[in-house]
Design a protein around this motif. Structure first.
Motif, PDB file in Angstrom:
ATOM      1  N   TYR A  50       0.836  -1.203   0.000  1.00 28.94           N
ATOM      2  CA  TYR A  50       0.000   0.000   0.000  1.00 28.94           C
ATOM      3  C   TYR A  50       0.875   1.259   0.000  1.00 28.94           C
ATOM      4  CZ  TYR A  50      -3.215   3.608   1.525  1.00 28.94           C
ATOM      5  OH  TYR A  50      -3.932   4.767   1.615  1.00 28.94           O
ATOM      6  N   MET A  54       0.858   4.202  -2.813  1.00 31.60           N
ATOM      7  CA  MET A  54       0.587   5.603  -2.517  1.00 31.60           C
ATOM      8  C   MET A  54       1.778   6.487  -2.867  1.00 31.60           C
ATOM      9  SD  MET A  54      -2.500   5.682  -1.768  1.00 31.60           S
ATOM     10  CE  MET A  54      -2.564   7.427  -1.445  1.00 31.60           C
ATOM     11  N   ASN A  58       1.619   9.569  -5.595  1.00 30.62           N
ATOM     12  CA  ASN A  58       1.875  10.934  -5.142  1.00 30.62           C
ATOM     13  C   ASN A  58       3.178  11.525  -5.670  1.00 30.62           C
ATOM     14  OD1 ASN A  58      -0.507  11.265  -3.596  1.00 30.62           O
ATOM     15  ND2 ASN A  58       0.383   9.950  -2.033  1.00 30.62           N
TER      16      ASN A  58
END
Length: 69
Positions: A50, A54, A58
């Protein structure tokens, strides 16, 4: 490969890993195995997958077209 193709390829790799980790976690939950070394390994894997996902989403890896030099 274009940058869009590169993005899609790497995003797909990350999603496959996250999906696999989450599926393993769900199997352990279904088996009521919520502790022990296997639970620790799988939850760590899922967490790291995860975080990689992310971080990738980003990350700014494209030029900002609104900034003038």
């Amino acid at each position: 490969m274009t940058s869009t193709d590169d993005f899609r390829f790497h995003a797909h790799e990350l999603m496959v890993d996250l999906d696999a980790a989450t599926a393993e976690m769900m199997k352990l939950i279904s088996a009521h195995q919520l502790s022990g070394p296997e639970w620790e390994r799988v939850t760590q894997w899922q967490h790291e997958a995860y975080e990689r996902w992310m971080t990738y989403l980003n990350k700014r890896s494209y030029p900002d077209h609104n900034v003038t030099p």
